[in-house]
Design a protein around this motif. Structure first.
Motif, PDB file in Angstrom:
ATOM      1  N   GLY A   1      38.151  35.311  40.567  1.00  9.01           N
ATOM      2  CA  GLY A   1      37.381  36.562  40.515  1.00  9.01           C
ATOM      3  C   GLY A   1      37.523  37.176  39.141  1.00  9.01           C
ATOM      4  O   GLY A   1      37.933  36.505  38.180  1.00  9.01           O
ATOM      5  N   GLU A   2      37.227  38.451  39.049  1.00  5.74           N
ATOM      6  CA  GLU A   2      37.279  39.100  37.733  1.00  5.74           C
ATOM      7  C   GLU A   2      38.646  39.699  37.440  1.00  5.74           C
ATOM      8  O   GLU A   2      39.363  39.278  36.537  1.00  5.74           O
ATOM      9  CB  GLU A   2      36.204  40.194  37.677  1.00  5.74           C
ATOM     10  CG  GLU A   2      36.145  40.881  36.334  1.00  5.74           C
ATOM     11  CD  GLU A   2      35.246  42.093  36.358  1.00  5.74           C
ATOM     12  OE1 GLU A   2      35.608  43.113  36.989  1.00  5.74           O
ATOM     13  OE2 GLU A   2      34.167  42.032  35.730  1.00  5.74           O
ATOM     14  N   GLN A   3      39.027  40.697  38.220  1.00  7.05           N
ATOM     15  CA  GLN A   3      40.293  41.405  38.014  1.00  7.05           C
ATOM     16  C   GLN A   3      40.630  42.132  39.314  1.00  7.05           C
ATOM     17  O   GLN A   3      39.742  42.381  40.132  1.00  7.05           O
ATOM     18  CB  GLN A   3      40.163  42.412  36.878  1.00  7.05           C
ATOM     19  CG  GLN A   3      39.129  43.481  37.173  1.00  7.05           C
ATOM     20  CD  GLN A   3      39.142  44.638  36.181  1.00  7.05           C
ATOM     21  OE1 GLN A   3      40.037  44.767  35.367  1.00  7.05           O
ATOM     22  NE2 GLN A   3      38.135  45.492  36.244  1.00  7.05           N
ATOM     23  N   PRO A   4      41.903  42.486  39.533  1.00 10.32           N
ATOM     24  CA  PRO A   4      42.226  43.219  40.758  1.00 10.32           C
ATOM     25  C   PRO A   4      41.500  44.565  40.780  1.00 10.32           C
ATOM     26  O   PRO A   4      41.258  45.158  39.726  1.00 10.32           O
ATOM     27  CB  PRO A   4      43.743  43.432  40.667  1.00 10.32           C
ATOM     28  CG  PRO A   4      44.151  43.040  39.289  1.00 10.32           C
ATOM     29  CD  PRO A   4      43.064  42.228  38.688  1.00 10.32           C
ATOM     30  N   GLY A   5      41.149  45.027  41.977  1.00  8.18           N
ATOM     31  CA  GLY A   5      40.554  46.356  42.130  1.00  8.18           C
ATOM     32  C   GLY A   5      41.651  47.360  42.482  1.00  8.18           C
ATOM     33  O   GLY A   5      42.842  47.052  42.436  1.00  8.18           O
TER      34      GLY A   5
ATOM     35  N   GLU B   1      43.981  46.154  45.339  1.00 11.35           N
ATOM     36  CA  GLU B   1      44.766  44.980  44.912  1.00 11.35           C
ATOM     37  C   GLU B   1      45.877  45.425  43.969  1.00 11.35           C
ATOM     38  O   GLU B   1      46.999  44.934  44.011  1.00 11.35           O
ATOM     39  CB  GLU B   1      43.856  43.974  44.190  1.00 11.35           C
ATOM     40  CG  GLU B   1      42.893  43.217  45.094  1.00 11.35           C
ATOM     41  CD  GLU B   1      41.642  44.005  45.473  1.00 11.35           C
ATOM     42  OE1 GLU B   1      41.426  45.100  44.912  1.00 11.35           O
ATOM     43  OE2 GLU B   1      40.877  43.521  46.342  1.00 11.35           O
TER      44      GLU B   1
ATOM     45  N   PRO C   1      45.543  39.536  45.317  1.00 14.29           N
ATOM     46  CA  PRO C   1      44.125  39.521  44.980  1.00 14.29           C
ATOM     47  C   PRO C   1      43.225  39.591  46.216  1.00 14.29           C
ATOM     48  O   PRO C   1      43.599  39.118  47.286  1.00 14.29           O
ATOM     49  CB  PRO C   1      43.957  38.152  44.284  1.00 14.29           C
ATOM     50  CG  PRO C   1      45.027  37.302  44.859  1.00 14.29           C
ATOM     51  CD  PRO C   1      46.182  38.221  45.165  1.00 14.29           C
ATOM     52  N   PHE C   2      42.078  40.196  46.028  1.00 17.60           N
ATOM     53  CA  PHE C   2      41.026  40.221  47.048  1.00 17.60           C
ATOM     54  C   PHE C   2      41.517  40.677  48.426  1.00 17.60           C
ATOM     55  O   PHE C   2      41.397  39.960  49.414  1.00 17.60           O
ATOM     56  CB  PHE C   2      40.347  38.847  47.137  1.00 17.60           C
ATOM     57  CG  PHE C   2      39.380  38.612  46.010  1.00 17.60           C
ATOM     58  CD1 PHE C   2      38.122  39.206  46.016  1.00 17.60           C
ATOM     59  CD2 PHE C   2      39.740  37.835  44.925  1.00 17.60           C
ATOM     60  CE1 PHE C   2      37.239  39.019  44.952  1.00 17.60           C
ATOM     61  CE2 PHE C   2      38.864  37.637  43.864  1.00 17.60           C
ATOM     62  CZ  PHE C   2      37.604  38.233  43.876  1.00 17.60           C
TER      63      PHE C   2
ATOM     64  N   ALA D   1      35.833  44.050  48.431  1.00 18.16           N
ATOM     65  CA  ALA D   1      35.248  42.766  47.978  1.00 18.16           C
ATOM     66  C   ALA D   1      35.970  41.603  48.655  1.00 18.16           C
ATOM     67  O   ALA D   1      35.358  40.595  49.013  1.00 18.16           O
ATOM     68  CB  ALA D   1      35.347  42.642  46.456  1.00 18.16           C
TER      69      ALA D   1
ATOM     70  N   ASN E   1      42.430  35.774  39.735  1.00 19.41           N
ATOM     71  CA  ASN E   1      41.478  36.524  38.918  1.00 19.41           C
ATOM     72  C   ASN E   1      41.578  36.099  37.464  1.00 19.41           C
ATOM     73  O   ASN E   1      42.646  35.641  37.021  1.00 19.41           O
ATOM     74  CB  ASN E   1      41.774  38.025  39.025  1.00 19.41           C
ATOM     75  CG  ASN E   1      41.281  38.604  40.330  1.00 19.41           C
ATOM     76  OD1 ASN E   1      40.097  38.574  40.625  1.00 19.41           O
ATOM     77  ND2 ASN E   1      42.206  39.127  41.134  1.00 19.41           N
TER      78      ASN E   1
ATOM     79  N   HIS F   1      29.731  37.289  42.238  1.00 20.73           N
ATOM     80  CA  HIS F   1      30.971  37.941  42.671  1.00 20.73           C
ATOM     81  C   HIS F   1      30.665  38.746  43.943  1.00 20.73           C
ATOM     82  O   HIS F   1      29.595  39.359  44.041  1.00 20.73           O
ATOM     83  CB  HIS F   1      31.449  38.875  41.558  1.00 20.73           C
ATOM     84  CG  HIS F   1      32.818  39.408  41.803  1.00 20.73           C
ATOM     85  ND1 HIS F   1      33.077  40.393  42.727  1.00 20.73           N
ATOM     86  CD2 HIS F   1      34.012  39.070  41.265  1.00 20.73           C
ATOM     87  CE1 HIS F   1      34.378  40.641  42.742  1.00 20.73           C
ATOM     88  NE2 HIS F   1      34.969  39.852  41.859  1.00 20.73           N
TER      89      HIS F   1
HETATM   90  N1  URA Z   1      37.512  41.916  42.598  1.00 22.03           N
HETATM   91  C1  URA Z   1      38.046  40.877  41.940  1.00 22.03           C
HETATM   92  O1  URA Z   1      37.438  40.260  41.076  1.00 22.03           O
HETATM   93  N2  URA Z   1      39.254  40.498  42.270  1.00 22.03           N
HETATM   94  C2  URA Z   1      39.982  41.109  43.189  1.00 22.03           C
HETATM   95  O2  URA Z   1      41.108  40.697  43.410  1.00 22.03           O
HETATM   96  C3  URA Z   1      39.394  42.182  43.869  1.00 22.03           C
HETATM   97  C4  URA Z   1      38.158  42.588  43.557  1.00 22.03           C
END
Ligand code: URA
Length: 430
Positions: A274-278, A281, A287-288, A292, A314, A396
């Motif tokens: 994915g991109e990055q933790p929200g 997270e 993660p995730f 999302a 991520n 995503h």
């Molecule tokens: N979006 C992401 O890309 N990664 C996550 O872990 C949560 C949301």
């Protein structure tokens, strides 16, 4: 000389009850002995009540969590003087008030540090974390985590004590003295669970456990469904994860709560990026697990992919956000931040050697392909990477959450599930 015996270092109720009785009985601060544990020698008990300012009560409530043996007496003295009509809060240079303020400040900072640095490890049906706070801040922090994530069972272990939340009850038990690695923590947890099981079979209760809070106050935040993950066991991956916890390769480490490393079995054939933790997270450390993640779980299930069999990570391991009031608004990472974090994704790829990488969104695609990627144009195609691994681009899940129109969202969701099914078939053939 009256002796007050408190049941624990954080026995706020005991301190408050004793303080009320002793002030009403006119017992001078210098005459009271405060101890923790042991047998009480007793003190004069008076019924009745009196009020002191809310600020003084809040100050005492915080300062009592400090690891400072003098605090019970100092706080009693402040209440005694306030009851006598002295405006103690208006005397910042008063030695007792200075000490109480210093202790309360240290406790608040320590509580914040604990929430920031506490890292959870998935273990059986719960998350497990070990941390050594400077002060006695476990209780207040555990209550705070349980209120924020009521559906997520967890245990927090400190050298002084441990807190265990099962979704409805917060219990406190013995602590674990040393700094530990993940294996020691796991062994401790297994022994702890075995002791509880043995006690329940024998019909006895766990001696040190105390029920503190039957009904936590529900907060506005959405609950996170507990998901059980197998733990990534490859030693090199564990080492990379540990090193990433201290990562300062870009400025995102400052405001983020913690590094959110990938998770999943070490023999996973598919690595999802994915991109990055929200926001969620970042707090939970996995993660995730936020909105999302819930949509991803649903799409994975629809595509016949078991989340427990894949590794999810991520491109960037720290949450990038902009504070807006009480909220933290997601900000996409820059190409430089994606590049700086690339070492950790490289480490995950090198340790896991997955057959297929599923790149969800433009940041994940850029991190792996090393160039800007037009996701809608390149989605759904298998690409061979330099090291022989295959990559597959798709959207995503957050993109689907942002599609405003219900029909369009449904169509885009079906296309996402189709992509995931294609990826699954591809991995099966590799
Ligand atoms: N979006 C992401 O890309 N990664 C996550 O872990 C949560 C949301």
């Amino acid at each position: 000389m009256p002796e007050v015996v408190l049941t624990s270092e954080t026995d706020w109720t005991g301190w408050r009850t004793a303080t009320r009785s002793l002030v009403l009985a006119g017992v001078e601060p210098a005459a009271v002995v405060w101890t923790v544990g042991g047998s009480p020698s007793g003190f004069p008990r008076s019924s009745g009540s009196f009020a002191v300012s809310r600020s003084l009560v809040t100050l005492a409530e915080q300062a009592i969590q400090a690891r400072e043996p003098e605090r019970f007496g100092v706080l009693y003295s402040l209440v005694w003087r306030a009851h006598a009509g002295e405006p103690v809060l208006d005397h910042p240079d008063d030695p007792d008030m200075r000490l109480a303020r210093r202790l309360a400040l240290a406790v608040r900072a320590d509580a914040h540090r604990m929430r920031t640095h506490l890292r959870f490890l998935p273990m059986g049906d719960r998350l497990l974390g070990w941390y050594a706070p400077t002060h006695y801040v476990l209780e207040a922090n555990a209550q705070c985590i349980a209120r924020r994530f009521p559906a997520e069972p967890f245990s927090v272990i400190t050298p002084d004590a441990s807190a265990h939340w099962d979704g409805s009850t917060l219990r406190f038990g013995a602590g674990l003295a040393r700094a530990v690695d993940d294996d020691t923590l796991r062994a401790w947890w297994e022994a702890h669970e075995a002791a509880i099981l043995a006690d329940s079979r024998a019909g006895t209760s766990v001696p040190e456990a105390e029920v503190l809070d039957e009904a936590p106050r529900p907060l506005d935040e959405p609950a996170i469904d507990p998901v059980v993950f197998p733990i990534a066991v490859a030693p090199a991956l564990t080492a990379a994860r540990r090193e990433a916890e201290r990562c300062e390769r870009c400025s995102l480490c400052g405001p983020a709560t913690q590094t959110v490393f990938g998770e999943g079995p070490a023999n996973a054939a598919i690595l999802f990026v994915g991109e990055q933790p929200g926001d969620q997270e970042d707090i939970i450390g996995r993660p995730f697990v936020g909105p999302a993640g819930q949509l991803l779980d649903q799409a994975l299930e629809a595509a016949g992919i078991d989340r427990r069999g894949i590794y999810i990570t991520n491109a960037v391991k720290h949450f990038k956000y902009e504070p807006r009031g009480k909220r933290r608004i997601h900000v996409s990472p820059s190409p430089e931040e994606i590049a700086a974090c690339g070492v950790w994704l490289d480490a995950e790829r090198a340790c896991l050697r997955p057959k297929l990488l599923v790149l969800m969104g433009a940041s994940a695609a850029r991190a792996v392909l090393g160039r800007p990627v037009a996701v809608m144009r390149e989605r759904g195609q298998a690409m061979r990477l330099g090291d022989g691994q295959m990559a597959f681009v798709t959207v995503h899940p957050s993109y689907l959450l942002r599609v405003p129109d219900g029909e369009a969202r449904e169509r885009d969701y079906r296309a996402f599930v189709r992509d995931l099914s294609t990826a699954r078939d591809l991995a099966d053939r590799l």
